[in-house]
Design a protein around this motif. Structure first.
Motif, PDB file in Angstrom:
ATOM      1  N   PHE A  55     -70.234 -16.895  50.561  1.00 27.04           N
ATOM      2  CA  PHE A  55     -71.074 -15.983  49.784  1.00 27.04           C
ATOM      3  C   PHE A  55     -72.280 -15.545  50.604  1.00 27.04           C
ATOM      4  CE2 PHE A  55     -72.807 -20.208  48.672  1.00 27.04           C
ATOM      5  CZ  PHE A  55     -74.166 -20.015  48.869  1.00 27.04           C
ATOM      6  N   THR A  56     -72.892 -14.471  50.149  1.00 28.67           N
ATOM      7  CA  THR A  56     -74.187 -14.050  50.688  1.00 28.67           C
ATOM      8  C   THR A  56     -75.141 -13.875  49.516  1.00 28.67           C
ATOM      9  OG1 THR A  56     -73.570 -11.700  50.604  1.00 28.67           O
ATOM     10  CG2 THR A  56     -73.203 -12.873  52.683  1.00 28.67           C
ATOM     11  N   LEU A  57     -76.399 -14.199  49.775  1.00 31.24           N
ATOM     12  CA  LEU A  57     -77.456 -14.035  48.782  1.00 31.24           C
ATOM     13  C   LEU A  57     -78.639 -13.434  49.522  1.00 31.24           C
ATOM     14  CD1 LEU A  57     -78.325 -14.593  45.826  1.00 31.24           C
ATOM     15  CD2 LEU A  57     -79.137 -16.833  46.600  1.00 31.24           C
ATOM     16  N   GLY A  58     -78.720 -12.090  49.497  1.00 26.38           N
ATOM     17  CA  GLY A  58     -79.667 -11.425  50.370  1.00 26.38           C
ATOM     18  C   GLY A  58     -79.255 -11.687  51.810  1.00 26.38           C
ATOM     19  N   GLU A  59     -80.169 -12.274  52.589  1.00 28.77           N
ATOM     20  CA  GLU A  59     -79.869 -12.589  53.985  1.00 28.77           C
ATOM     21  C   GLU A  59     -79.293 -13.993  54.159  1.00 28.77           C
ATOM     22  OE1 GLU A  59     -83.464 -12.062  56.135  1.00 28.77           O
ATOM     23  OE2 GLU A  59     -83.473  -9.869  55.951  1.00 28.77           O
ATOM     24  N   ILE A  60     -79.116 -14.717  53.067  1.00 27.76           N
ATOM     25  CA  ILE A  60     -78.682 -16.110  53.139  1.00 27.76           C
ATOM     26  C   ILE A  60     -77.160 -16.184  53.071  1.00 27.76           C
ATOM     27  CG2 ILE A  60     -78.885 -18.387  52.091  1.00 27.76           C
ATOM     28  CD1 ILE A  60     -81.409 -17.324  50.634  1.00 27.76           C
ATOM     29  N   PRO A  61     -76.504 -16.711  54.107  1.00 28.15           N
ATOM     30  CA  PRO A  61     -75.064 -16.946  54.030  1.00 28.15           C
ATOM     31  C   PRO A  61     -74.787 -18.378  53.574  1.00 28.15           C
ATOM     32  CG  PRO A  61     -75.770 -17.166  56.300  1.00 28.15           C
ATOM     33  CD  PRO A  61     -77.023 -16.916  55.470  1.00 28.15           C
ATOM     34  N   GLY A  62     -73.761 -18.550  52.768  1.00 30.16           N
ATOM     35  CA  GLY A  62     -73.461 -19.884  52.271  1.00 30.16           C
ATOM     36  C   GLY A  62     -71.986 -20.070  51.979  1.00 30.16           C
ATOM     37  N   THR A  63     -71.635 -21.305  51.670  1.00 34.12           N
ATOM     38  CA  THR A  63     -70.278 -21.665  51.267  1.00 34.12           C
ATOM     39  C   THR A  63     -70.364 -22.499  50.005  1.00 34.12           C
ATOM     40  OG1 THR A  63     -69.602 -21.787  53.594  1.00 34.12           O
ATOM     41  CG2 THR A  63     -68.092 -22.714  51.970  1.00 34.12           C
ATOM     42  N   LEU A  64     -69.479 -22.234  49.064  1.00 35.13           N
ATOM     43  CA  LEU A  64     -69.389 -23.004  47.827  1.00 35.13           C
ATOM     44  C   LEU A  64     -67.977 -23.562  47.713  1.00 35.13           C
ATOM     45  CD1 LEU A  64     -70.469 -23.915  45.027  1.00 35.13           C
ATOM     46  CD2 LEU A  64     -69.681 -21.694  44.131  1.00 35.13           C
ATOM     47  N   TRP A  65     -67.894 -24.879  47.558  1.00 35.79           N
ATOM     48  CA  TRP A  65     -66.616 -25.552  47.326  1.00 35.79           C
ATOM     49  C   TRP A  65     -66.596 -26.039  45.885  1.00 35.79           C
ATOM     50  CZ3 TRP A  65     -69.709 -26.300  51.582  1.00 35.79           C
ATOM     51  CH2 TRP A  65     -69.150 -26.080  52.847  1.00 35.79           C
ATOM     52  N   THR A  66     -65.535 -25.725  45.138  1.00 39.98           N
ATOM     53  CA  THR A  66     -65.449 -26.152  43.744  1.00 39.98           C
ATOM     54  C   THR A  66     -64.085 -26.781  43.471  1.00 39.98           C
ATOM     55  OG1 THR A  66     -64.835 -23.866  43.168  1.00 39.98           O
ATOM     56  CG2 THR A  66     -67.116 -24.525  42.764  1.00 39.98           C
ATOM     57  N   PRO A  67     -64.054 -27.791  42.587  1.00 41.82           N
ATOM     58  CA  PRO A  67     -62.787 -28.450  42.270  1.00 41.82           C
ATOM     59  C   PRO A  67     -62.005 -27.668  41.228  1.00 41.82           C
ATOM     60  CG  PRO A  67     -64.552 -29.453  41.027  1.00 41.82           C
ATOM     61  CD  PRO A  67     -65.199 -28.396  41.882  1.00 41.82           C
ATOM     62  N   ALA A  68     -60.767 -28.041  41.053  1.00 45.35           N
ATOM     63  CA  ALA A  68     -59.977 -27.477  39.970  1.00 45.35           C
ATOM     64  C   ALA A  68     -60.443 -28.138  38.677  1.00 45.35           C
ATOM     65  CB  ALA A  68     -58.494 -27.738  40.208  1.00 45.35           C
ATOM     66  N   SER A  69     -61.163 -27.411  37.849  1.00 47.82           N
ATOM     67  CA  SER A  69     -61.728 -27.970  36.624  1.00 47.82           C
ATOM     68  C   SER A  69     -61.921 -26.865  35.610  1.00 47.82           C
ATOM     69  CB  SER A  69     -63.064 -28.658  36.909  1.00 47.82           C
ATOM     70  OG  SER A  69     -63.679 -29.095  35.711  1.00 47.82           O
ATOM     71  N   SER A  70     -61.625 -27.162  34.355  1.00 41.47           N
ATOM     72  CA  SER A  70     -61.816 -26.173  33.292  1.00 41.47           C
ATOM     73  C   SER A  70     -63.208 -26.269  32.681  1.00 41.47           C
ATOM     74  CB  SER A  70     -60.763 -26.381  32.197  1.00 41.47           C
ATOM     75  OG  SER A  70     -60.864 -27.695  31.661  1.00 41.47           O
ATOM     76  N   ALA A  71     -63.963 -27.300  33.035  1.00 34.81           N
ATOM     77  CA  ALA A  71     -65.305 -27.500  32.486  1.00 34.81           C
ATOM     78  C   ALA A  71     -66.332 -27.383  33.602  1.00 34.81           C
ATOM     79  CB  ALA A  71     -65.401 -28.879  31.832  1.00 34.81           C
ATOM     80  N   PRO A  72     -67.568 -27.001  33.275  1.00 34.05           N
ATOM     81  CA  PRO A  72     -68.626 -26.946  34.295  1.00 34.05           C
ATOM     82  C   PRO A  72     -68.839 -28.316  34.934  1.00 34.05           C
ATOM     83  CG  PRO A  72     -69.317 -25.819  32.288  1.00 34.05           C
ATOM     84  CD  PRO A  72     -68.041 -26.544  31.949  1.00 34.05           C
ATOM     85  N   VAL A  73     -69.102 -28.335  36.230  1.00 34.44           N
ATOM     86  CA  VAL A  73     -69.222 -29.589  36.969  1.00 34.44           C
ATOM     87  C   VAL A  73     -70.626 -29.700  37.577  1.00 34.44           C
ATOM     88  CG1 VAL A  73     -66.761 -29.717  37.480  1.00 34.44           C
ATOM     89  CG2 VAL A  73     -68.296 -28.525  39.066  1.00 34.44           C
ATOM     90  N   PRO A  74     -71.040 -30.939  37.899  1.00 36.72           N
ATOM     91  CA  PRO A  74     -72.332 -31.117  38.590  1.00 36.72           C
ATOM     92  C   PRO A  74     -72.299 -30.508  39.984  1.00 36.72           C
ATOM     93  CG  PRO A  74     -71.532 -33.192  37.654  1.00 36.72           C
ATOM     94  CD  PRO A  74     -70.395 -32.226  37.590  1.00 36.72           C
ATOM     95  N   LEU A  75     -73.482 -30.324  40.547  1.00 37.75           N
ATOM     96  CA  LEU A  75     -73.637 -29.639  41.827  1.00 37.75           C
ATOM     97  C   LEU A  75     -74.302 -30.556  42.849  1.00 37.75           C
ATOM     98  CD1 LEU A  75     -73.768 -27.011  43.613  1.00 37.75           C
ATOM     99  CD2 LEU A  75     -75.980 -26.552  42.509  1.00 37.75           C
ATOM    100  N   ILE A  76     -73.793 -30.538  44.080  1.00 34.83           N
ATOM    101  CA  ILE A  76     -74.440 -31.205  45.198  1.00 34.83           C
ATOM    102  C   ILE A  76     -74.809 -30.154  46.240  1.00 34.83           C
ATOM    103  CG2 ILE A  76     -74.196 -32.862  47.085  1.00 34.83           C
ATOM    104  CD1 ILE A  76     -72.188 -34.388  45.369  1.00 34.83           C
ATOM    105  N   LEU A  77     -76.088 -30.106  46.604  1.00 32.75           N
ATOM    106  CA  LEU A  77     -76.547 -29.266  47.702  1.00 32.75           C
ATOM    107  C   LEU A  77     -76.411 -30.078  48.982  1.00 32.75           C
ATOM    108  CD1 LEU A  77     -79.821 -27.824  46.116  1.00 32.75           C
ATOM    109  CD2 LEU A  77     -77.499 -26.877  46.009  1.00 32.75           C
ATOM    110  N   MET A  78     -75.693 -29.545  49.962  1.00 32.97           N
ATOM    111  CA  MET A  78     -75.388 -30.317  51.159  1.00 32.97           C
ATOM    112  C   MET A  78     -75.950 -29.606  52.380  1.00 32.97           C
ATOM    113  SD  MET A  78     -71.686 -31.998  52.132  1.00 32.97           S
ATOM    114  CE  MET A  78     -71.687 -32.994  50.632  1.00 32.97           C
TER     115      MET A  78
END
Length: 240
Positions: A18-41
């Motif tokens: 993803f990009t957010l303005g000038e910030i490039p990033g990566t998001l990894w998400t599990p197979a889940s039907s419900a919202p999951v907690p987040l870890i910033l790494m």
């Protein structure tokens, strides 16, 4: 936030750039039907979000049931570096390899890098928590100096796993007493780039009433894989 690519990995984890303005990033998400907690790494300064060790940790935590996000800080990874940044990095490497004092070089380079990274991480956190697949709470894993500053500045951080580094800017050493969230602190006993006693003193300084130190033999990049698994169990206790 704009997603620019996505890939479904063998372990069922969805990796999205993803990009957010000038910030490039990566998001990894599990197979889940419900919202999951987040870890910033966050990796140590200068290393990209695509570094193999970080990606392996991120995929493992995502497969365990967490959304995991990483970004490239300004001047890190694929983001442009100024001539002054390049010179400071080269001088820091040269001084460390020569066994010369590095405190002042470190302060002048790493201190501003930490300060500049925190607003970008908070902006990224705002965008991530707006996604329907992420529900919080939020943990932090990685670079110690950034983790300290972020834990003090960002009340949404509920727990932090820090990869112990003896070289932490003076401002963050002073802020350590303000860090009260649960901590898991990893120390490589023979880390050639980070003085052991400084790391032990930093652990002692943290204001958290729940803090755990794991020390393992080996150099800077020798952290055993089972610490990643223990890290997931640590976050399970505080984020799930």
């Amino acid at each position: 936030m704009q997603f620019t690519s996505e890939q479904l990995l063998d372990d069922g984890v969805l990796a999205r750039e993803f990009t957010l303005g000038e910030i490039p990033g990566t998001l990894w998400t599990p197979a889940s039907s419900a919202p999951v907690p987040l870890i910033l790494m966050a990796h140590n300064n200068g290393l990209p979000k695509g570094a193999a060790r970080l990606v392996a940790r991120a995929r493992h935590s995502a497969a365990h049931g967490y959304a995991v996000a990483s970004i490239d800080a300004s001047g890190c990874g694929d983001r442009p570096r100024s001539a002054a940044d390049e010179q400071a990095r080269a001088e820091l490497r040269r001084a460390m390899q020569a066994g010369e004092p590095v405190d002042e070089i470190f302060e002048s380079f790493i201190g501003p890098l930490v300060e500049n990274a925190v607003p970008e991480w908070r902006t990224t956190l705002d965008a991530l928590l707006a996604l329907p697949e992420i529900g919080g709470p939020v943990g932090y894993s990685g670079w110690t100096a950034l983790g300290i500053r972020l834990a003090v500045a960002e009340p949404r951080i509920a727990a932090a796993g820090l990869f112990a580094g003896g070289y932490v800017p003076r401002a963050q050493r002073e802020e350590a007493r303000q860090v009260t969230v649960p901590l898991l602190f990893l120390l490589q006993w023979d880390d050639e780039g980070n003085p052991r006693q400084r790391a032990l003193d930093l652990f002692d300084a943290f204001g958290a009433t729940e803090k755990t130190l794991h020390a393992n033999l080996g150099g800077h990049t020798g952290t055993p894989w089972f610490e990643v698994e223990d890290g997931n169990r640590f976050f399970d206790r505080h984020l799930k």
